[in-house]
Design a protein around this motif. Structure first.
Motif, PDB file in Angstrom:
ATOM      1  N   ILE A   1      -2.999  -0.616   2.769  1.00 28.62           N
ATOM      2  CA  ILE A   1      -1.541  -0.713   2.772  1.00 28.62           C
ATOM      3  C   ILE A   1      -1.126  -1.411   4.057  1.00 28.62           C
ATOM      4  O   ILE A   1      -1.901  -1.496   5.000  1.00 28.62           O
ATOM      5  CB  ILE A   1      -0.885   0.683   2.684  1.00 28.62           C
ATOM      6  N   THR A   2       0.102  -1.891   4.084  1.00 26.66           N
ATOM      7  CA  THR A   2       0.580  -2.607   5.266  1.00 26.66           C
ATOM      8  C   THR A   2       2.006  -2.185   5.594  1.00 26.66           C
ATOM      9  O   THR A   2       2.875  -2.190   4.717  1.00 26.66           O
ATOM     10  CB  THR A   2       0.594  -4.134   5.018  1.00 26.66           C
TER      11      THR A   2
ATOM     12  N   GLY B   1       9.571  -4.268   6.887  1.00 31.19           N
ATOM     13  CA  GLY B   1       9.601  -2.903   6.362  1.00 31.19           C
ATOM     14  C   GLY B   1       9.765  -1.870   7.472  1.00 31.19           C
ATOM     15  O   GLY B   1      10.493  -0.887   7.323  1.00 31.19           O
ATOM     16  N   VAL B   2       9.097  -2.088   8.604  1.00 34.36           N
ATOM     17  CA  VAL B   2       9.210  -1.153   9.725  1.00 34.36           C
ATOM     18  C   VAL B   2      10.638  -1.166  10.270  1.00 34.36           C
ATOM     19  O   VAL B   2      11.227  -0.112  10.546  1.00 34.36           O
ATOM     20  CB  VAL B   2       8.190  -1.506  10.831  1.00 34.36           C
TER      21      VAL B   2
ATOM     22  N   LEU C   1       2.652  -4.043  -1.593  1.00 33.56           N
ATOM     23  CA  LEU C   1       3.854  -4.862  -1.392  1.00 33.56           C
ATOM     24  C   LEU C   1       4.343  -4.703   0.043  1.00 33.56           C
ATOM     25  O   LEU C   1       5.508  -4.845   0.316  1.00 33.56           O
ATOM     26  CB  LEU C   1       4.933  -4.532  -2.435  1.00 33.56           C
ATOM     27  N   PHE C   2       3.419  -4.316   0.950  1.00 27.20           N
ATOM     28  CA  PHE C   2       3.661  -4.425   2.393  1.00 27.20           C
ATOM     29  C   PHE C   2       4.832  -3.562   2.859  1.00 27.20           C
ATOM     30  O   PHE C   2       5.513  -3.876   3.823  1.00 27.20           O
ATOM     31  CB  PHE C   2       3.815  -5.913   2.769  1.00 27.20           C
ATOM     32  N   THR C   3       4.993  -2.453   2.135  1.00 26.41           N
ATOM     33  CA  THR C   3       6.085  -1.517   2.341  1.00 26.41           C
ATOM     34  C   THR C   3       5.553  -0.278   3.036  1.00 26.41           C
ATOM     35  O   THR C   3       4.616   0.342   2.531  1.00 26.41           O
ATOM     36  CB  THR C   3       6.663  -1.128   0.958  1.00 26.41           C
TER      37      THR C   3
ATOM     38  N   GLY D   1      -6.679  -5.879   0.961  1.00 29.62           N
ATOM     39  CA  GLY D   1      -5.272  -5.899   0.614  1.00 29.62           C
ATOM     40  C   GLY D   1      -4.342  -5.757   1.808  1.00 29.62           C
ATOM     41  O   GLY D   1      -3.129  -5.706   1.637  1.00 29.62           O
ATOM     42  N   HIS D   2      -4.901  -5.706   3.006  1.00 30.47           N
ATOM     43  CA  HIS D   2      -4.024  -5.629   4.174  1.00 30.47           C
ATOM     44  C   HIS D   2      -3.486  -7.024   4.489  1.00 30.47           C
ATOM     45  O   HIS D   2      -4.213  -8.018   4.405  1.00 30.47           O
ATOM     46  CB  HIS D   2      -4.778  -5.061   5.377  1.00 30.47           C
TER      47      HIS D   2
END
Lengths: 479, 479
Positions: free
Chosen positions: A82-83, A88-89, A298-300, A452-453
């Motif tokens: 995950i990212t 998102g942050v 989805l980098f969430t 996937g990162h």
């Protein structure tokens, strides 16, 4: 904390986080701590008088940072990577400060309507029709729980009022999924009062895909035995191998049998954005419900699970319940209130991060990143295939490669091959540069390389392969 | 977004948030938007090419900020006020960036052990014994759902395996709560397959407290009718009036009858920190499970619900399930994995904010703030009591005052009194300076004044009272 203090600490955190995210590779992916280390390093009780934020932050750095597993590390290849993307942050920072609680439209028109907008954007990117209404939950566990609760509501008369217990008119019930489906399905059935016995796991083919013929036979057998089928869960991207159930064939069966079809695409669903992945998703828009997890690929920042349902009225039938203290004029005029779609009354402003991420990335870049991750996975798979000391044990439709070491010249019994691979995995993970996880397929221990990162590059995959081959060679050497 | 961009936008957000929190009173508490305004102001689809964060933030300010309900406003007196305290907001910023997913000890030793530590600190402040183990969930809805799932697990043989449906050996089941209990209990029973009919709402006394004698009689009546009692939910601080059920008497009954006792103290639980509130909590540590929500009155950004259970082994029996891909060496050595206590596999790093808040405030200040809020509530109640045009309709044990206007000289029928109070509430809320909500008690429309925001002062309460009296006078004037 007064505003000037907040500014000072906030700015310091921005710098710390920027340094952390840019320099995460200086940490070992898996921390080198033992159980109890964190607990033992902290006082046993809360302080009577408050501490300064500087003191607190200093303890954060001293005690907690060394005990973080770095999900942000581009060498994180375990589970599903995950990212926490920058946009998102920042969105979560805002969301925490705004402290919206979106149970009712009135308690946050912004959160309520942005949830609708951002889920509609995502839905269109995924190519699912507008018959699907969306709602955001925390996790896929909760999304699938609601899917199966809705299936139960649709199948069993008066279950909302009378439940399941002590009823002569309700016999044994059945839910179907493949042998490879996620444990969240089991847990949902525990919660729903269906029990583990209600779950029938359908055998899979050599590629770990549910066998549609076996599903049809199982349903017929159950019906003949007086058992009522209520739902089928098809998975696009199972947890162990990311295998893809034949959704179109399963949808045909569910249509013929009038059974709720839930598609668990928590991991792989986002790749429906790619035309070249269309075949994996054939028929999924004929499902009754679908779960896709933006917090996976989805980098969430964790957590955000998107639940789509073409029969959200059934979810509302199952759960809507408006006590007097939550009645509003808008509600009586049909405005959507998030609390009506689910068991949780309170709803966080999660849509803010989804909206900001979709806008900041744009569809073109998302597609490009997925293609890059899949390219990396295919490249890794090719190395496994070419190397005589390894075998790949499953197809690679997305970003995960399942393989194991099987060194030439060693003729090991099956348990010894398992043991060798367990030692290999531990040795590779002990490097600190990468973290891979495992599964078991056909009773064999298998290593999973999951790519996937957002910041993972060829160099990180190369490093993983280097560690794997070096340690395999060392383990295969006669001792 | 590269690190320098992250820094730039992060610093700008720190300034924006500091200004927002310090200047929130320039906004109307309730936004002046109509349903659909947000949706209609945003594009119907995600962009193909990404937008800059500046563009996104500009739309955030243009479209979303005007549609926020300002839970941060010190004039927020509706429902139960909540506060995103500065240390909590900073902790959430960090938590989003660290992106821990604490399903297993291995996937975040820091999140796993800090959850234990921070819940132990809170437990000690609340004065509950160490027989209670804690776990953090998102909402009280989920906490109470797990409590009742555990009660079902404890009461019904083989429910994990066989569920409830189609069993001849399981008859009708019953859960008890008061007429004033929260709708989350109803929703939990919907989810659990018990059905609304399984809930028996016990009458309350004139102070809206569950009548223990009526509970005992109901249980006896149900047992005589062959119905199996499985749980009683006692509430300390009900939603409408914050009434307190007689927990000690209820605990006696549950002990005699061997029924699971769950205490819903989501709102008022934190006041167990005050010696002068001890009588409200007498007996609560004899419960099987307790829920307290730090996101309500512990200045914690939404969401964080603390669930304490003296029989967490039963929760684990109900839900623990470890698929191969989540097996770890630590897990097999008995290290705690958060995923085992509940239906959600993924766990956010929520303990970070609880720990930072407990440290930053310290116990002394927390007690002082609760005392101040209760002082404000008592002062408001005294004004209601002294004014001939109002009646107070419930005791004020914590921070909520329930009252209604009943202007002298107007002899109105009951529906007209309700209508007058509805108009009063709308008029007061339309000011933008305050937001109050309502409930219905003994079939009468009642206004709730709930005091609990960290920055609420005498001035805000004065303003509310001024608006209430002025609008009441205007509404009572002959037209």
């Amino acid at each position: 904390m007064d505003p000037s203090e907040f500014r000072r600490h906030g700015h310091a955190l921005v710098e710390w986080i920027a340094d952390y995210l840019a320099g995460v590779e200086r940490y070992a992916v898996l921390p080198r701590v033992a159980p109890g280390d964190v607990r033992d390093a902290l006082p046993p009780s809360a302080p009577e008088e408050g501490d300064s934020f500087d003191e607190i932050f200093s303890d954060f750095e001293r005690v907690l940072v060394p005990a973080l597993t770095h999900w942000n590390h581009p060498g994180f290849f375990a589970y599903f990577p995950i990212t926490a993307s920058a946009s998102g942050v920042l969105a979560e920072f805002l969301s925490a400060a705004l402290n919206q609680q979106g149970m009712l439209w009135r308690t946050s028109p912004a959160a309520t309507e942005l949830e609708e907008v951002s889920l509609s954007w995502l839905r269109q990117l995924l190519g699912i029709g507008d018959a699907f209404e969306g709602v955001i939950y925390d996790t896929a566990s909760i999304s699938s729980l609601h899917a199966l609760a809705a299936a139960r509501q649709a199948a069993i008369p008066r279950v909302r009022e009378e439940g399941l217990a002590g009823r002569r008119d309700v016999g044994a019930l059945r839910v179907y999924c493949s042998e490879q489906a996620h444990s969240s399905i089991d847990k949902a059935l525990l919660m729903l009062g269906l029990g583990l016995a209600s779950l029938r796991r359908i055998p899979t083919d050599a590629s770990f895909r549910m066998r549609a013929d076996a599903l049809r036979a199982a349903i017929a057998e159950d019906r003949a035995a007086g058992i009522t089928p209520i739902a089928v869960v098809a998975t696009v991207g199972t947890t162990s191998t990311t295998s893809v159930d034949p959704v179109a064939a399963i949808a045909d069966i569910c249509r013929d049998e009038r059974i709720w079809l839930h598609v668990d695409a928590a991991y792989a669903g986002v790749t429906a954005m790619l035309p070249e992945c269309a075949s994996h998703f054939a028929g999924w828009d004929r499902a009754d419900s679908i779960v896709v997890n933006p917090h996976k690929w989805l980098f969430t920042p964790f957590d955000l699970s998107a639940f789509y349902c073409r029969r959200m009225d059934v979810v509302r039938e199952a759960f809507s319940l408006v006590p007097e203290y939550l009645k509003t004029a808008e509600g009586s005029r049909g405005v959507r209130n998030l609390m009506d779609t689910g068991v949780q009354l309170g709803r966080r402003f999660r849509s803010l991060k989804l909206w900001m991420i979709l806008r900041h990335f744009g569809a073109t870049r998302l597609r490009a990143v997925y293609r890059e991750h899949m390219r990396l996975a295919r490249g890794f798979a090719a190395r496994v295939d070419e190397h005589p000391d390894f075998e790949r044990v499953a197809p690679v439709p997305f970003g995960v490669v399942c393989f194991r070491a099987l060194p030439r010249g060693l003729s090991l019994a099956a348990p010894d091959v398992d043991a060798l691979n367990e030692r290999l995995l531990d040795a590779v993970n002990a490097s600190g540069d990468v973290f891979l996880s495992h599964t078991r397929l056909n009773e064999r221990f298998v290593i999973r390389m999951a790519i996937g990162h957002l910041r993972t590059t060829d160099a990180h995959v190369d490093r993983a392969w280097q560690l794997i081959t070096e340690h395999t060679a060392a383990l295969a050497r006669p001792r």
